[in-house]
Design a protein around this motif. Structure first.
Motif, short mmCIF file in Angstrom:
data_model
loop_
_atom_site.label_atom_id
_atom_site.label_comp_id
_atom_site.label_asym_id
_atom_site.label_seq_id
_atom_site.Cartn_x
_atom_site.Cartn_y
_atom_site.Cartn_z
N VAL A 147 0.83 -1.21 0.00
CA VAL A 147 0.00 0.00 0.00
C VAL A 147 0.86 1.25 0.00
N LYS A 197 -0.28 2.45 -3.46
CA LYS A 197 -1.50 3.21 -3.18
C LYS A 197 -2.68 2.72 -4.03
N PRO A 198 -3.04 1.44 -3.92
CA PRO A 198 -4.11 0.88 -4.74
C PRO A 198 -5.49 1.33 -4.29
N ARG A 199 -6.43 1.37 -5.22
CA ARG A 199 -7.82 1.62 -4.85
C ARG A 199 -8.53 0.31 -4.50
N ALA A 255 -8.13 -4.03 -3.57
CA ALA A 255 -7.35 -5.23 -3.22
C ALA A 255 -8.12 -6.45 -3.70
N CYS A 312 -6.02 -5.40 5.04
CA CYS A 312 -6.46 -4.44 4.02
C CYS A 312 -7.35 -3.37 4.62
N GLU A 322 -6.76 0.79 5.00
CA GLU A 322 -7.78 1.69 4.43
C GLU A 322 -7.86 1.61 2.91
N ILE A 323 -7.71 0.40 2.36
CA ILE A 323 -7.93 0.20 0.94
C ILE A 323 -9.42 0.33 0.67
N ILE A 359 -12.20 -4.04 -1.25
CA ILE A 359 -11.54 -5.33 -1.05
C ILE A 359 -12.47 -6.41 -1.58
N SER A 379 -13.15 1.33 4.22
CA SER A 379 -13.01 0.15 3.37
C SER A 379 -14.32 -0.59 3.22
#
Length: 608
Positions: free
Chosen positions: A366, A370-372, A374, A390, A394-395, A398, A423
């Motif tokens: 992350v 910095k993914p939006r 997972a 995850c 704070e993705i 998910i 999330s």
């Protein structure tokens, strides 16, 4: 106190937490805390425990709570006798998915409740129930939703299934042989109906296994009942060729591609075999379902994450897990257009995954990527911890696919989800979500049956979502989005939430909503749709919803493939759920095979 107080300790699907229930009162418990809550004494007084008996009663229930947590139990019922700290009439239901790590529970099994064929099926790792209400049509399919729908269509055509059989996550040679042997060992089976729709499961592999099994039976001089086969989806052309080439079995197997037509033929053959025999004793008619208010949160902090489910083309995806399933499905997703930017797996940091960088932990991934989104391809034993990592990172979205996550682990995930507002989770035990217009695939869905269009599909069953995607593609309607929510009792996203998104989605013109027995997710969706219709401006037309609930032929207290597909009270049955959805204004399909025609009819009305 002489007669005691009846109690139940179970995981509440309404509260997403374990609860103690007695005397109409509910005490919510915390899955992470071994102690009973501070207000337990007040609750005990409310359920009728005298003041002098409260300490002893708290001690007895505290020990029960400890046993529930330590042994992965699902449901305990009994009678509390607080005066002498005893419990009586105790019945325990353990979690099948957790039993491998609880070997001490095996000796407690009641053999009287397990049919010998169920024991044989369990040894072959099959989800199987022998009907206790009679029936002479053997059933076999892959995926709990399809297996339930197979029973339903037989009942709708006037037949009676002899069993439920879900072959599980995918066919293998051993798996097919085990399934054939279990069903054909049942002396009640006059006709065998094999019905499946292939996603990851290949229909040609099933056909090969069926042919091999029947040839061996012929060589051994065993009798073979008539077999009706309907194998659609992945490998269906090859499956038809394999069955057609088996000319030595042409008098044993009839292949029919349409589900309703195939079911009608199976019923015709079953009725022919049954002719002249004494009529089977009719099963008692269940009591009418009590209409109880459905209460669920629509404005809690977790519900604020609902819009995280809206996916745009190019949204960045980080993959968790780099095993074979992850590599195969993510390679297809990336070619489709999904923006996979990296992966995470223990001890794999610094390597490559489909040409993208890898990291040894979620935190490292992350920080760098910095993914939006997972996309979680980890095994069941690690799924809960990975999802919680995850959430802590704070993705925003998910999506987790692991099948067989124990219920206690699901409750830990629910606790983490509902303590935050950053999330959103879909799954676990789900096929994922796919957005054909955006060309984003998150999951294990077969791409060949999906196409851009205007039908929004939301389903608890993965195989049913594939079946409906295939049907809407064949009808030229396509899909705006397909939400496979999963068959667990505590999914990260519930049916009403996916419905709410589709009601607001400009791509979606008609919605297809498929539920199953057990829980209250369909009732929640009915409440949301009813409120939506009531809130329309005068003269405005409601977005149509075609609904179906699988499991009309099921029996109380048994799990049907999916961990969430189990009903305890009459308001959790398929018939009760179908009625509440119809009362909300949805158009209900009598069988899975009727849905496509109803979707086409409603779609055509919009442009008339």
């Amino acid at each position: 106190m002489q007669h005691g107080i009846a109690f139940k300790l179970a995981a509440s699907r309404a509260l997403n937490a374990p609860v103690l229930e007695a005397g109409g009162n509910t005490l919510a418990l915390d899955i992470l805390h071994p102690e009973l809550p501070e207000h337990t004494d007040a609750w005990l007084a409310d359920v009728g425990v005298g003041q002098a008996d409260v300490p002893a009663a708290r001690g007895a229930l505290g020990a029960l709570w400890e046993a529930w947590r330590d042994n992965d139990l699902l449901r305990v019922t009994g009678v509390l006798h607080a005066g002498n700290t005893s419990l009586s009439s105790v019945q325990i239901l353990a979690d099948d998915f957790a039993l491998p790590r609880q070997p001490d529970l095996a000796p407690l099994t009641d053999p009287a409740k397990i049919h010998p064929l169920e024991a044989q099926a369990a040894a072959g790792k099959l989800f199987y129930h022998k009907s206790r209400d009679g029936g002479n049509i053997g059933c076999y399919g892959y995926g709990a939703g399809i297996a339930l729908a197979t029973q339903d269509v037989l009942v709708a055509e006037g037949g009676k299934p002899a069993n439920f059989l879900d072959g599980g996550g995918g066919a293998t040679e051993a798996n097919v042989q085990a399934a054939m042997n279990v069903v054909l060992a049942d002396p009640d089976v006059d006709v065998f109906f094999i019905n499946s729709f292939g996603g990851l499961t290949k229909m040609d592999l099933i056909a090969k296994g069926v042919v091999a099994n029947l040839r061996q039976r012929k060589a051994d001089g065993q009798a073979i009942p008539p077999i009706v086969a309907r194998l659609r989806g992945t490998g269906e052309e090859e499956a038809r060729e394999i069955l057609a080439a088996a000319t030595d079995l042409k008098d044993n197997i009839t292949y029919i591609g349409d589900m309703k037509t195939a079911a009608a033929e199976a019923v015709r053959l079953a009725n022919k075999a049954q002719a002249g025999r004494p009529a089977a004793k009719a099963a008692p008619t269940p009591a009418a379902a009590a209409r109880t208010p459905v209460v669920f949160s629509q404005d809690g902090q977790y519900e604020k994450t609902l819009r995280n489910l809206v996916v745009e083309k190019g949204d960045s995806v980080m993959v968790l897990g780099m095993g074979k399933a992850s590599q195969a499905n993510c390679a297809v997703a990336k070619e489709y257009g999904t923006n996979i930017i990296g992966a995470v797996a223990p001890n794999k940091g610094g390597k490559e995954f489909l040409g993208t960088p890898t990291f040894g932990s979620v935190k490292e991934g992350v920080a760098a990527l910095k993914p939006r989104i997972a996309s979680v391809f980890v095994p069941p034993q690690a799924a809960a911890d990975s999802i919680i990592e995850c959430i802590e990172a704070e993705i925003p979205l998910i999506v987790a696919y692991a099948e067989g996550v124990p219920t206690h682990e699901q409750l830990k995930v629910q606790r983490a989800l509902r303590s935050q507002s950053k999330s959103r989770l879909v799954g676990a035990n789900c096929p994922g979500v796919i957005f054909p217009h955006q060309r984003v695939k998150l999951g294990i869905q077969p791409l060949r049956v999906h196409s851009p269009g205007s039908i929004g599909i939301v389903s608890r069953s993965g195989t049913v979502s594939y079946e409906l995607a295939g049907a809407t593609t064949a009808l030229g309607l396509g899909q705006s989005a397909v939400y496979g929510l999963g068959g667990d009792p505590f999914p990260g996203t519930r049916t009403w939430e996916a419905l709410q998104l589709m009601l607001d989605d400009p791509y979606t013109k008609v919605i297809c909503l498929v539920g199953e027995i057990g829980g209250q997710m369909e009732e929640e969706a009915a409440a949301v749709y009813k409120a939506y219709v009531a809130g329309l401006a005068p003269g405005a037309k409601a977005k149509p919803v075609v609904g179906f609930v699988a499991g009309a032929a099921t029996q109380q207290g048994l799990m049907y493939g999916h961990a969430g597909a189990i009903w305890w009270s009459q308001d959790e049955t398929a018939d009760a759920k179908r009625q509440v959805l119809a009362d909300a204004g949805m158009i209900m399909a009598p069988t899975l095979g009727d849905i496509g025609g109803l979707l086409k009819r409603e779609h055509d009305k919009l442009s008339a």
